[in-house]
Design a protein around this motif. Structure first.
Motif, PDB file in Angstrom:
ATOM      1  N   GLU A  31      -2.556 -21.833  -9.535  1.00  0.00           N
ATOM      2  CA  GLU A  31      -3.370 -20.678  -9.131  1.00  0.00           C
ATOM      3  C   GLU A  31      -2.477 -19.508  -8.707  1.00  0.00           C
ATOM      4  OE1 GLU A  31      -6.615 -20.311  -9.332  1.00  0.00           O
ATOM      5  OE2 GLU A  31      -7.034 -22.359  -9.991  1.00  0.00           O
ATOM      6  N   ASN A  35      -1.962 -15.859 -10.623  1.00  0.00           N
ATOM      7  CA  ASN A  35      -2.218 -14.579  -9.953  1.00  0.00           C
ATOM      8  C   ASN A  35      -1.057 -13.615 -10.169  1.00  0.00           C
ATOM      9  OD1 ASN A  35      -4.704 -15.240  -8.959  1.00  0.00           O
ATOM     10  ND2 ASN A  35      -4.032 -15.721  -6.890  1.00  0.00           N
ATOM     11  N   ARG A  81     -10.850  -8.907 -11.198  1.00  0.00           N
ATOM     12  CA  ARG A  81     -10.889  -9.127 -12.658  1.00  0.00           C
ATOM     13  C   ARG A  81     -12.246  -8.840 -13.287  1.00  0.00           C
ATOM     14  NH1 ARG A  81      -5.759 -10.312 -10.975  1.00  0.00           N
ATOM     15  NH2 ARG A  81      -5.519 -12.459 -10.270  1.00  0.00           N
ATOM     16  N   GLY A  95      -7.110 -15.432 -14.220  1.00  0.00           N
ATOM     17  CA  GLY A  95      -8.120 -15.663 -13.173  1.00  0.00           C
ATOM     18  C   GLY A  95      -9.325 -14.770 -13.386  1.00  0.00           C
ATOM     19  N   LYS A 308     -10.228 -23.887 -15.193  1.00  0.00           N
ATOM     20  CA  LYS A 308      -9.964 -22.857 -16.201  1.00  0.00           C
ATOM     21  C   LYS A 308      -9.054 -23.338 -17.326  1.00  0.00           C
ATOM     22  CE  LYS A 308      -8.552 -20.260 -12.821  1.00  0.00           C
ATOM     23  NZ  LYS A 308      -7.948 -19.216 -12.033  1.00  0.00           N
TER      24      LYS A 308
HETATM   25 MG   LIG Z   1      -6.437 -16.349  -9.135  1.00  0.00          MG
END
Ligand SMILES: [Mg+2]
Ligand SMILES: Nc1ncnc2c1ncn2[C@@H]1O[C@H](COP(=O)(O)OP(=O)(O)OP(=O)(O)O)[C@@H](O)[C@H]1O
Length: 618
Positions: A31, A35, A81, A95, A308
């Motif tokens: 994660e 980012n 996003r 993300g 994801k």
């Molecule tokens: Mg993220």
């Protein structure tokens, strides 16, 4: 360009695939790195301690987060996003849920420090177990962000119990870093564990630099035994490195598939890749590859799973067929050239070796110049067997477009004496002798060829069997006791729909109930196989992909097993005539455009390569 972070409304939040995403250190590492990449970072410094259980720090030089948005970044469903429902179908970033940071902050002690590009002061915020510890306060930091995560699951001891040893958790983190390194060549990455540098990859822009990184991440063997390809087809494109069939693995540990630079696990894609290598990789072995698939974001739904790493294509079938077609073509175009490791031989061993038979012949050839050698051997072979015709059979390549090794290696020799016509030194040359009764040593125009007798014979037998199978209508074997299969309504329908295809392959499959099939006959070749499982798998394929190659694959597996058991075994002495006959048959197989069957059958070492071994001419 950076977009401000906004709080998503409830309706949109409910559309997002939600769920627990932080399972272990590696999942939070993923994660954080994603980012940083979404923030256009060109430099990524990752430090972890004790497999990530104690501390994970990710520092980037991306566009940063302004002071007033720091706490927002750590609150649930806040993201820069997307802002409306339709954005979910145009996701260009890794993300999009606004869940990564808050989920991590809820189960650890997290410190986020950031400084946007146009600001002089950096600010930091701390959130422990989901609770804000302090308001943003100024601190020192270069442009970009750093997230430090301490004591994962310190407040949820029950979840700590599911963690593995530090060593195993480190391996998971390492795997994530490698995936990122392979999917983002444009980012410089350093990775440190317990103060030790695990790897440092510089930004890679051209092919050579990328291959250097691949070598670093996947090992030099893969880098050497793989080839690059690329295809660009309007809405989709596919490129990457594919391992040669001979570089197959016992595990699926070197398989990377990225969709728009996102690591993706997808059965349909795996099927397409596996299919493109089927028939050239032994059963039970797995190909190695790094593949980049790009598709317009509006043709792929990334909002499928909270982690994801799953996607849904708008047209699954089109994607499957495209990937299969390109990979199949790329693999089929490759020659079975192998990377030959430089042998380390001790001089004593060579002097004492009794491995090479037909020493006199070897010595005789060795004293002559190349032209005479070729001539002599052509004459020698003329007398061996009349079925070996040089000048017509060997010259006649099946397809002028063919780029196979045969063309590459075939060399014309104009023999002024003896015969007037142009003659050819065959691809695998002329046998000089046998080594340890396992290998045939031969000489062609390029230099030396070593052929694995057993592998070669097995390959020839396999190709002949396969040709027979292709030519004949497959014979059916009526089963003594028919097999009744309980299936779903959809599968029963499919069996009816594909009845003709089943029957072409020698199956007699009928529907006898709404959810019941009967198998009355099967292809003769499959008598020893587990037919019930096979038919079930075929139906499962038809349901999922609209087509199946399992019968063909199973037939090929059986053929290769028959070929294996009926081929010449190692340690058999062959005469020079037999050796040459085997070489000529091998060439036919190579020239037929059929592909190698995974096992290396021969290697060729050019004279210049041989010279290098002995630093010739220094
Ligand atoms: Mg993220
Ligand atoms: N390293 C970073 N650099 C700049 N901005 C960042 C960074 N990390 C997070 N952000 C900002 O914080 C927001 C929230 O991050 P978070 O990871 O929680 O959600 P996301 O990335 O938008 O979606 P997802 O939950 O799918 O990861 C991001 O949308 C981004 O604007």
């Amino acid at each position: 360009m950076r977009t401000p972070i906004n709080q998503l409304d409830n309706r949109l939040v409910n559309q997002i695939a939600a769920g627990e995403v932080i399972e272990r250190p590696s999942s939070l590492l993923k994660e954080l790195i994603e980012n940083s990449i979404d923030a256009n970072a060109a430099l990524l410094e990752v430090q972890i301690e004790r497999g990530g259980l104690k501390r994970i720090t990710v520092k980037d030089n991306g566009y940063g987060i302004p002071k007033e948005e720091l706490l927002l970044a750590l609150s649930r469903h806040a993201t820069s996003r997307i802002s409306q429902f339709n954005d979910l179908f145009q996701v260009n970033t890794l993300g999009f849920r606004g869940e990564g940071l808050p989920s991590i902050a809820a189960v650890s002690r997290l410190k986020l420090t950031s400084r946007p590009m146009d600001v002089d002061t950096a600010y930091e915020v701390k959130v422990y177990g989901g609770m804000k510890v302090s308001d943003p306060k100024p601190t020192a930091h270069s442009i970009g962000s750093t997230v430090e995560v301490l004591d994962l699951f310190y407040n949820t001891p029950a979840r700590r119990k599911f963690l593995r040893t530090e060593k195993t958790e480190f391996k998971y983190c390492d795997a994530i870093l490698r995936q990122i390194a392979l999917s983002h060549f444009d980012v410089e990455i350093s990775f440190v564990h317990d103060g030790k540098l695990i790897f440092h990859c510089l930004k890679a822009t051209n092919r050579a630099e990328k291959e250097k990184r691949i070598s670093r991440i996947c090992g030099s063997a893969f880098a050497k035994q793989s080839f690059y390809f690329e295809d660009d087809y309007s809405a989709m494109s596919l490129s990457g490195w594919m391992g040669l069939p001979t570089f197959s693995r016992s595990q699926r540990d070197l398989q990377y598939f990225f969709v728009n630079h996102r690591v993706v696990k997808d059965n349909m894609i795996s099927h397409a890749v596996r299919r493109s290598y089927s028939d050239i990789i032994y059963n039970g072995r797995h190909p190695a590859f790094i593949l980049f698939f790009s598709i317009s974001p509006n043709l792929v739904d990334v909002n499928v799973h909270p982690t994801k790493n799953k996607v849904r294509f708008r047209d699954n079938r089109a994607v499957h067929d495209y990937i299969y077609r390109i990979l199949h073509r790329s693999v089929a175009q490759r020659s079975p050239e192998q990377v030959i490791p430089l042998p380390i031989l001790s001089f004593d061993k060579i002097r004492n070796s009794s491995g090479i038979r037909h020493r006199e012949e070897y010595g005789r050839y060795a004293q002559k110049n190349t032209r005479n050698m070729a001539q002599e051997k052509l004459q020698a072979c003329d007398s061996i067997t009349s079925s070996i015709k040089f000048g017509d059979k060997m010259l006649a390549l099946p397809n002028p477009e063919d780029t196979s090794v045969a063309r590459k290696y075939q060399a014309k020799v104009n023999l002024s004496q003896g015969t007037k016509s142009e003659q050819v030194v065959p691809l695998l040359g002329f046998a000089l002798g046998q080594i340890k009764d396992i290998y045939i040593l031969s000489e062609n125009m390029e230099g030396m060829v070593i052929v694995d007798m057993h592998a070669a014979h097995e390959r020839i037998t396999y190709e002949y069997l396969k040709l027979d199978l292709d030519r004949q209508t497959i014979r059916s074997h009526l089963m003594l006791v028919p097999v009744i299969l309980n299936v779903s309504i959809r599968e029963a329908e499919l069996a009816g729909l594909y009845q003709q295809q089943f029957s072409n392959l020698g199956f007699e499959v009928d529907q006898i109930g709404e959810e019941q099939l009967i198998i009355r006959a099967i292809p003769e070749l499959l008598v020893p196989a587990d037919v019930e499982t096979l038919v079930r798998n075929v139906l499962a394929d038809l349901t999922e992909y609209g087509k199946s190659d399992r019968i063909e694959d199973t037939c090929n597996e059986i053929l290769s097993s028959v070929a294996y058991h009926s081929s010449v075994q190692d340690n058999r002495k062959l005469t020079v005539e037999e050796m040459n006959a085997l070489l000529r048959q091998m060439e036919e197989v190579e020239c037929s455009g059929q592909r190698s069957h995974g096992r290396t059958t021969w290697i060729s070492v050019s004279l210049s390569e041989l010279n290098k071994w002995f630093v010739h001419g220094r």
